[in-house]
Design a protein around this motif. Structure first.
Motif, PDB file in Angstrom:
ATOM      1  N   LEU A 158       0.831  -1.204   0.000  1.00 10.84           N
ATOM      2  CA  LEU A 158       0.000   0.000   0.000  1.00 10.84           C
ATOM      3  C   LEU A 158       0.865   1.253   0.000  1.00 10.84           C
ATOM      4  O   LEU A 158       0.615   2.202  -0.757  1.00 10.84           O
ATOM      5  N   TYR A 162       0.779   3.499  -3.301  1.00  9.92           N
ATOM      6  CA  TYR A 162      -0.041   4.700  -3.137  1.00  9.92           C
ATOM      7  C   TYR A 162       0.635   5.813  -2.342  1.00  9.92           C
ATOM      8  O   TYR A 162       0.184   6.961  -2.393  1.00  9.92           O
ATOM      9  N   GLN A 218      -8.402   0.021  -1.678  1.00  9.67           N
ATOM     10  CA  GLN A 218      -6.984  -0.113  -1.988  1.00  9.67           C
ATOM     11  C   GLN A 218      -6.398  -1.341  -1.314  1.00  9.67           C
ATOM     12  O   GLN A 218      -5.678  -2.127  -1.935  1.00  9.67           O
ATOM     13  N   ASN A 221      -7.628  -4.499  -2.958  1.00 10.77           N
ATOM     14  CA  ASN A 221      -6.940  -4.746  -4.229  1.00 10.77           C
ATOM     15  C   ASN A 221      -5.574  -5.383  -3.996  1.00 10.77           C
ATOM     16  O   ASN A 221      -5.165  -6.299  -4.717  1.00 10.77           O
TER      17      ASN A 221
END
Length: 303
Positions: A158, A162, A218, A221
């Motif tokens: 993550l 991101y 997120q 995913n």
């Protein structure tokens, strides 16, 4: 169920419990999570992870070489339909010290976050502040959370995908103000093992439906990506977690961790230049059952 089937089921359960004990004990030892005289606040959400955390810590407490106290804290966030009786009944049955903290974070989150937006971040910050305050009020020396190995790996990706950071979820963390030590004793435990254990123990699971079963898309995913990798290449997840424990700053690109500017010819660097043969990456993946249970070297250390 026949006698032989019952015996086999009990054998498999004992094996699972022993594995969770071993991995938890190893994480505690590796990170010095629990010390003599600690008073540990176990944050109990009502999910499989926190139930397993409390159960395994109680199990280890009976044979630990150090003495420590455990008490449970649950945050009742005043979600509509939240079954308030479930946790008190369960904890009364265990005979453990506990406190139910009632704070209406539900209304705050719903008021501050626009409809359809992810509420997890604000909810998490509010919970953290309340739990820190409660830990101080009740004299906790450590705060134990139920995050496991898969949570740590997901957080790494993550942050990479991101957040633009090579940053994971630490097994041991000091709060920003230096007043609270947070520990994650399940750091070496697989989510699959925890799920199986929770199912066999028949913990009274309470789903998190603060946001109407809203998922952090997120993270979901990332979880789906890792599950696909595991399916295609058994052992890859174990290798990723091992990599998190074997960081080589001289082979990354962070100039604050390694002084590339001052690197001189003739200087010997630990873990230096190793010629990688393509064949190293063409060899078949080792099946998961041939890996150690947690993807790390486990010593015979048990609390």
């Amino acid at each position: 169920m026949s006698h032989s089937a019952q015996a086999k089921a009990q054998y498999n359960f004992n094996k699972l419990q022993k594995r969770l004990r071993r991995h938890t004990g190893q994480a505690i030892a590796d990170f010095n999570m629990i010390e003599e005289g600690d008073r540990i606040m176990v944050c109990l959400s009502g999910g499989k992870d926190s139930y397993t955390l409390l159960d395994i810590l109680q199990n280890l407490q009976r044979s630990a070489p150090v003495r420590f106290e455990l008490f449970a804290v649950n945050l009742d966030q005043k979600q509509p339909g939240f079954p308030e009786h479930v946790l008190p009944e369960y904890l009364d049955g265990l005979g453990i010290e506990y406190k139910i903290v009632e704070e209406d974070t539900y209304s705050i989150v719903k008021d501050k976050v626009p409809e359809g937006k992810t509420t997890c971040s604000l909810c998490s910050r509010l919970r953290r502040g309340i739990l820190y305050r409660t830990a101080k009020e009740l004299g906790a020396t450590k705060i134990a959370l139920g995050h496991h190995r898969d949570d740590m790996i997901e957080t790494l990706f993550l942050n990479m995908f991101y957040g633009g950071k090579m940053k994971g979820m630490p097994a041991k963390l000091m709060s920003d103000d230096g007043q609270h030590m947070v520990i994650r004793p399940l750091a070496y435990c697989k989510e699959a093992d925890i799920s199986a254990y929770a199912q066999q123990k028949e913990f009274p699971i309470i789903p998190c439906n603060l946001c109407g079963s809203q998922e952090n898309l997120q993270r979901q995913n990332i979880k789906a990506m890792l599950q696909q990798w595991h399916k295609e290449s058994p052992g890859r997840i174990e290798s990723i977690f091992t990599a998190m424990q074997n960081v080589v700053p001289s082979h990354m690109a962070d100039t604050s961790l390694f002084n590339f500017a001052q690197l001189q010819t003739g200087e010997v660097i630990d873990g230096g230049d190793i010629a990688l043969d393509k064949a190293q990456f063409d060899t078949p993946t080792v099946p998961e059952e041939e890996h150690s249970d947690s993807g790390v070297k486990i010593q015979a250390i048990e609390l």
